[in-house]
Design an enzyme around this catalytic site. Structure first.
Site, PDB file in Angstrom:
ATOM      1  N   ARG A 193       0.837  -1.197   0.000  1.00 55.67           N
ATOM      2  CA  ARG A 193       0.000   0.000   0.000  1.00 55.67           C
ATOM      3  C   ARG A 193       0.875   1.251   0.000  1.00 55.67           C
ATOM      4  NH1 ARG A 193      -1.671   0.809   4.433  1.00 55.67           N
ATOM      5  NH2 ARG A 193      -1.031  -1.088   5.494  1.00 55.67           N
ATOM      6  N   TYR A 229      -1.825  -3.351  -6.712  1.00 55.53           N
ATOM      7  CA  TYR A 229      -1.577  -4.033  -5.439  1.00 55.53           C
ATOM      8  C   TYR A 229      -2.829  -4.089  -4.561  1.00 55.53           C
ATOM      9  CZ  TYR A 229      -0.303  -5.097  -0.755  1.00 55.53           C
ATOM     10  OH  TYR A 229      -0.306  -5.671   0.478  1.00 55.53           O
ATOM     11  N   LYS A 268      -9.590  -2.261   2.028  1.00 57.17           N
ATOM     12  CA  LYS A 268      -9.263  -1.139   2.907  1.00 57.17           C
ATOM     13  C   LYS A 268     -10.007   0.136   2.496  1.00 57.17           C
ATOM     14  CE  LYS A 268      -6.917  -3.701   5.499  1.00 57.17           C
ATOM     15  NZ  LYS A 268      -5.598  -4.151   5.358  1.00 57.17           N
ATOM     16  N   HIS A 271     -10.076  -2.615  11.778  1.00 63.08           N
ATOM     17  CA  HIS A 271      -9.006  -3.463  11.234  1.00 63.08           C
ATOM     18  C   HIS A 271      -8.757  -4.599  12.230  1.00 63.08           C
ATOM     19  CE1 HIS A 271      -4.617  -3.514   9.470  1.00 63.08           C
ATOM     20  NE2 HIS A 271      -5.394  -4.394   8.878  1.00 63.08           N
ATOM     21  N   SER A 308      -0.963  -3.733  10.281  1.00 61.22           N
ATOM     22  CA  SER A 308      -0.615  -4.576   9.136  1.00 61.22           C
ATOM     23  C   SER A 308       0.640  -5.390   9.429  1.00 61.22           C
ATOM     24  CB  SER A 308      -0.381  -3.700   7.907  1.00 61.22           C
ATOM     25  OG  SER A 308      -1.540  -2.938   7.657  1.00 61.22           O
ATOM     26  N   CYS A 346       1.210  -7.657  11.628  1.00 63.16           N
ATOM     27  CA  CYS A 346       1.527  -7.824  13.046  1.00 63.16           C
ATOM     28  C   CYS A 346       0.823  -9.019  13.670  1.00 63.16           C
ATOM     29  CB  CYS A 346       1.206  -6.554  13.819  1.00 63.16           C
ATOM     30  SG  CYS A 346       2.373  -5.224  13.450  1.00 63.16           S
ATOM     31  N   ASP A 366      -9.035  -9.925   8.979  1.00 61.17           N
ATOM     32  CA  ASP A 366      -8.501  -8.581   8.710  1.00 61.17           C
ATOM     33  C   ASP A 366      -9.467  -7.448   9.050  1.00 61.17           C
ATOM     34  OD1 ASP A 366      -6.150  -7.162   7.664  1.00 61.17           O
ATOM     35  OD2 ASP A 366      -7.437  -6.515   6.025  1.00 61.17           O
ATOM     36  N   ARG A 415       2.191 -12.069  -0.860  1.00 59.88           N
ATOM     37  CA  ARG A 415       0.897 -12.430  -0.270  1.00 59.88           C
ATOM     38  C   ARG A 415       0.240 -13.596  -0.996  1.00 59.88           C
ATOM     39  NH1 ARG A 415      -1.519  -8.814   3.855  1.00 59.88           N
ATOM     40  NH2 ARG A 415       0.162  -7.368   4.274  1.00 59.88           N
TER      41      ARG A 415
END
Ligand code: GTP
Ligand code: SPV
Ligand code: MN
Length: 596
Positions: free
Chosen positions: A73, A201, A210, A230, A252, A254, A277, A374
């Protein structure tokens, strides 16, 4: 008569001038066709959009490489365009909506010439849920179209819901020429509209995620009295079969996906995955907080995923049941044609192609897979998927956890005394920056309240106020905890084993909810004493456990300064109740602070 949806699509086509318009129905047959197009026709940066992977070991899996300048991002190119800057707040980049439209119109003008425009009607949330929202995104990229089929409920269900109404969230997307100088992700909350140009992306291009489910939805939530967060959502089944639902916010990269699919290290405990998420949280008629996962798939970090750390995810990725599974910017083992990343089980490949498409030379010490590479996979392939995942009402949440990546300071777990103190814990969270966002210094600590810094679509001071207000509507508020798996020792090693052993912390949390576990009150909240944590079968010396909970007032002085500086930015938007909690924390720690 054209419907509002058809009219809107027509307008987008007039602007972007594609040679073909294709309406996606979300079927498997269509996904197979789009994959074929990505193998044979469409290209990104000169190579095919998709490449088939070893079908025996990774059924229905395809490889995708995005442009090397487009692998995370881009927060610096992301804007929230409220009519005034103050509503966006210092936490967002802001542009006047008219100016943004003019700028973006020039970029979108004719950008799809010679290409296909894919029209994707989709739902965020189960179509039967009163909390679900109907949306449409147009894109000129088959990777985005295939990804949206995995991540959302795409097709007729959404068309039926939209019907002849104006009631749908709009998203216009083009990969453009992938030039970062011409890359912008623009949000128009007043119009429920997102314009994204120049990136393919995930978080920049899959606009349901998001852009809508957090940035736009957080604005809707503020207006309508709910929260877009989130957060992962998980159900934990105890040995007696009782399931407790927990939502957890971590920034993100984590640990949300890992926690949501955790394989319990404690016998008798099972984890059921509801989401990894994003959570939409609504106050139910009974005064409890209910969570739905608006998504239908996982877009997860590959590096570090293995049958040791996350066996359920490895199973999910190898299932192949829902078509297809995608791997983006990992490496490929040339001898086996399998995806590969640092941390995956088995031997390091002898011959691999790295995330940039180059021959990988392990001796050089470079990473084969990008740190933010990913996978994209349907949640219906997940063996630990909760049977409540499609419950239209969502699941009742008993605890909310706020965490981050902190080498020091923040204890393994701490419980707040009240909703208000819990909200303050959320607002004061900091975390080390990870590779999930580009152009930021990985490893540096930044404030990331509620893990929402890059995703809150309005002034964060008002967002804190909104959290406090939602609490007032709750008759049975979840307990709020702070967590941190990432404290390190004097050698820089993680003290806590993490992953499956995190169930030990979850067990204490559940026992606290049920009033069964011991604890002691400290300046930084209620923490377990050594005897209160189930450490059976673990080989960690007592002194290390103490390190996980140690409080060093000198370290906290710097932390309080950071928190104060951060909260001050929002001026009068920061609620007085938050400042009260701040002063009370400083007082308990015996630290003198400027803010009176
Ligand atoms: P986003 O998808 O970016 O929102 O990330 P996420 O929060 O879902 O993070 P994820 O679960 O993918 O984990 C990110 C990284 O943290 C991976 O490399 C994991 O291996 C690592 N990680 C996750 N859980 C733990 C843990 O309990 N301990 C340690 N040491 N590392 C962890
Ligand atoms: C994150 O960065 O928090 C992610 C990946 O979950 S993205 O969808 O790109 O935002
Ligand atoms: Mn995320």
């Amino acid at each position: 008569m054209a419907t509002p949806l058809e009219k809107w699509v027509d307008e987008q086509a007039k602007l972007t001038k594609p040679s073909k318009i294709y309406w996606c129905d979300g079927s498997e047959e269509e996904a197979r066709k789009l994959i074929e197009i990505g193998i044979k026709e469409e290209t990104i940066n000169g190579h095919p959009v998709f490449q088939k992977l070893n079908d025996k070991n990774w059924p229905n899996a395809y490889y995708h490489q995005s442009h090397p300048n487009d692998v995370a991002r881009t927060e610096q190119l992301t804007f929230v365009c409220h009519p005034d800057r103050e509503t966006a707040g210092p936490n967002n980049n802001w542009m006047d909506p008219k100016e943004a439209k003019t700028k973006m119109t020039a970029l979108f003008d004719g950008c799809m010439k010679g290409r296909t425009m894919y029209v994707m009607p989709y739902m965020m949330g189960h179509p039967n849920s009163p909390y679900a929202k109907a949306c449409v995104q147009v894109t000129d990229n088959c990777y985005v179209a295939v990804s949206m089929r995995i991540m959302t409920r795409l097709g007729k269900v959404a068309l039926d819901r939209i019907g002849n109404t104006e009631n749908f969230v709009r998203g216009l997307h083009s990969v453009g020429d992938l030039n970062p100088e011409r890359r912008f992700i623009m949000h128009f909350p007043q119009e429920n509209l997102v314009w994204s140009f120049g990136s393919g992306y995930g978080g920049n291009a899959l606009l349901g995620k998001k852009c809508f489910a957090l940035r736009i939805a957080s604005c809707l939530g503020q207006k309508e009295g709910w929260l877009a967060e989130h957060m992962l959502i998980m159900g934990i089944e105890d040995p007696k079969g009782k399931v407790t639902y927990i939502a957890a916010a971590l920034p993100s990269a984590c640990g949300k996906t890992n926690l949501a699919l955790m394989q319990s290290a404690l016998p008798g405990y099972k984890v059921w995955t509801v989401g990894d998420d994003i959570a939409w949280l609504n106050v139910g008629p009974d005064g409890r907080l209910y969570a739905i996962n608006p998504e239908a798939g996982f877009f997860g970090v590959a590096p570090g995923t293995s049958s040791k750390t996350n066996p359920k995810m490895v199973e999910t990725l190898k299932s192949g049941k829902f078509f297809p599974t995608l791997f983006t910017n990992t490496a490929i083992d040339n001898d086996t044609n399998e995806p590969w990343w640092e941390g995956l089980d088995g031997a390091v490949p002898k011959h691999a192609t790295d995330w940039q498409g180059l021959a990988w030379d392990a001796a050089k010490g470079t990473k084969a897979a990008h740190a933010n590479s990913r996978f994209t996979v349907s949640m219906y392939n997940c063996p630990s998927l909760s049977k409540e995942v499609d419950n239209p009402q969502g699941v009742p949440i008993s605890a909310i956890l706020f965490g981050g990546k902190r080498a020091k300071l923040i204890p393994l777990v701490a419980e707040s005394l009240s909703w208000q103190q819990g909200v303050f814990i959320g607002t004061r969270m900091g975390s080390e920056i990870t590779a999930a966002a580009s152009s930021l210094t990985v490893g540096a600590t930044r404030r990331d309240p509620m893990a929402m810094l890059p995703f809150c679509g309005y002034n964060m001071g008002d967002y804190f106020g909104h959290w406090l207000n939602v609490g007032k509507k709750l008759k049975h508020a979840p307990k709020i905890f702070s967590i941190n798996w990432f404290r390190t020792d004097e050698n820089g090693k993680f003290i806590w084993p993490g992953f499956g052993d995190n169930i030990r912390v979850m067990k204490w949390i559940i026992d606290r909810i049920e009033g069964k576990a011991g604890a002691k009150e400290t300046a930084i909240g209620i923490i377990p004493e050594a005897k209160d944590l189930d450490l059976s079968g673990l080989n960690i010396p007592q002194s290390k456990i103490e390190q996980l909970f140690s409080v060093n007032p000198a370290e906290w002085t710097g932390e309080l300064e950071e928190i104060e500086k951060y909260l001050t930015q929002f001026g009068s938007h920061t609620p007085e109740a938050i400042w009260q909690e701040y002063r009370s924390l400083a007082e308990k720690l015996g630290v003198t602070v400027a803010k009176k």
